[in-house]
Scaffold this active site. Structure first.
Site, PDB file in Angstrom:
ATOM      1  N   ARG A 157     -51.201  42.180  -7.989  1.00 35.40           N
ATOM      2  CA  ARG A 157     -51.178  43.113  -9.070  1.00 35.40           C
ATOM      3  C   ARG A 157     -51.185  44.743  -8.598  1.00 35.40           C
ATOM      4  NH1 ARG A 157     -54.466  38.745 -10.510  1.00 35.40           N
ATOM      5  NH2 ARG A 157     -56.404  39.950  -9.732  1.00 35.40           N
ATOM      6  N   GLU A 159     -64.834  38.947  -5.013  1.00 34.99           N
ATOM      7  CA  GLU A 159     -65.732  38.640  -5.898  1.00 34.99           C
ATOM      8  C   GLU A 159     -65.937  37.321  -6.098  1.00 34.99           C
ATOM      9  OE1 GLU A 159     -65.144  40.291  -9.755  1.00 34.99           O
ATOM     10  OE2 GLU A 159     -67.182  39.835 -10.420  1.00 34.99           O
TER      11      GLU A 159
HETATM   12  P1  AMP Z   1     -63.044  43.476  -4.731  1.00 36.80           P
HETATM   13  O1  AMP Z   1     -62.798  43.151  -3.324  1.00 36.80           O
HETATM   14  O2  AMP Z   1     -64.378  42.632  -4.778  1.00 36.80           O
HETATM   15  O3  AMP Z   1     -63.176  44.838  -4.906  1.00 36.80           O
HETATM   16  O4  AMP Z   1     -62.085  42.615  -5.582  1.00 36.80           O
HETATM   17  C1  AMP Z   1     -60.765  43.169  -6.046  1.00 36.80           C
HETATM   18  C2  AMP Z   1     -59.791  42.376  -6.120  1.00 36.80           C
HETATM   19  O5  AMP Z   1     -60.065  41.327  -6.586  1.00 36.80           O
HETATM   20  C3  AMP Z   1     -58.406  43.000  -6.800  1.00 36.80           C
HETATM   21  O6  AMP Z   1     -57.387  42.706  -6.172  1.00 36.80           O
HETATM   22  C4  AMP Z   1     -58.543  42.686  -8.093  1.00 36.80           C
HETATM   23  O7  AMP Z   1     -57.292  42.099  -8.556  1.00 36.80           O
HETATM   24  C5  AMP Z   1     -59.453  40.943  -7.995  1.00 36.80           C
HETATM   25  N1  AMP Z   1     -60.711  40.714  -8.867  1.00 36.80           N
HETATM   26  C6  AMP Z   1     -61.864  40.907  -8.770  1.00 36.80           C
HETATM   27  N2  AMP Z   1     -62.440  41.009  -9.565  1.00 36.80           N
HETATM   28  C7  AMP Z   1     -61.624  40.739 -10.612  1.00 36.80           C
HETATM   29  C8  AMP Z   1     -62.128  40.667 -12.202  1.00 36.80           C
HETATM   30  N3  AMP Z   1     -63.145  40.480 -12.914  1.00 36.80           N
HETATM   31  N4  AMP Z   1     -60.858  40.528 -13.128  1.00 36.80           N
HETATM   32  C9  AMP Z   1     -59.684  40.794 -12.427  1.00 36.80           C
HETATM   33  N5  AMP Z   1     -59.192  40.881 -11.298  1.00 36.80           N
HETATM   34  C10 AMP Z   1     -60.456  40.855 -10.088  1.00 36.80           C
END
Ligand code: AMP
Length: 174
Positions: free
Chosen positions: A59, A96
């Protein structure tokens, strides 16, 4: 001022139970609001000089390439394993909801390049931290980080400090 929260769709329990997925497809299909997010990011980084926008699969490609086009600079993709055709460097990170690995072409940026990282959403910061690692391994500098959505309760911003993060919409709970 657009209320992005009214447009971004919440999908409970995707891709697994307990995750409230922020779906940006309902935002980017609206021409006025999509353009507005890109224009807002452009404005927030105005006056700063970057050599590349680095967008994170998948995205981050949507927002990052539109922003690079508007800034008149090149776009560099950071991708999941097995997608980039030439020699790559890699970094692992925690999502996550799981674990993953990111790759970048070894020759994607020149030493000393000033880079703007773009993704759709900042959660724990693991994905962007791994991207910073890739850029720094290649001798690049993190000039800025821009996301549409920030889940502030996961404290990704703190994890990425001292690199400053710009986000357009913040959620303080799931
Ligand atoms: P992080 O590495 O934990 O900051 O997660 C960010 C990445 O995971 C991004 O590329 C987001 O597109 C995806 N992501 C994590 N949590 C979500 C969520 N609740 N909704 C949509 N995308 C998420």
């Amino acid at each position: 001022m657009t209320d992005y929260k009214k447009i971004i769709r919440n999908v409970p329990d995707f891709p697994k139970s307990g995750i409230n997925f922020k779906d940006i497809t309902t935002l980017v299909k609206r021409p006025i609001e999509f353009k507005q997010c890109i224009d807002e990011l452009l404005q927030k980084f105005s006056g700063q000089k970057f050599d590349y926008v680095v967008g994170i699969e998948s995205r981050g490609f949507i927002f990052g390439s539109a922003l690079a086009y508007q800034m008149g600079i090149g776009f560099v993709p950071v991708r999941k394993p097995g997608k980039l055709p030439a020699a790559t460097i890699s970094a692992t990170y925690d999502l996550e909801y799981g674990k993953n690995e990111l790759h970048m072409h070894k020759d994607a940026i020149e030493k000393g390049s000033r880079v703007l990282i773009v993704d759709d959403l900042l959660a724990t910061g693991g994905t962007i931290a791994a991207t910073c690692e890739l850029i720094e391994k290649l001798g690049g500098h993190i000039g800025g980080i821009g996301v549409i959505i920030e889940l502030t309760f996961l404290q990704g911003r703190q994890r990425l400090a001292p690199h400053p993060v710009i986000s357009l919409v913040q959620y303080d709970k799931e």
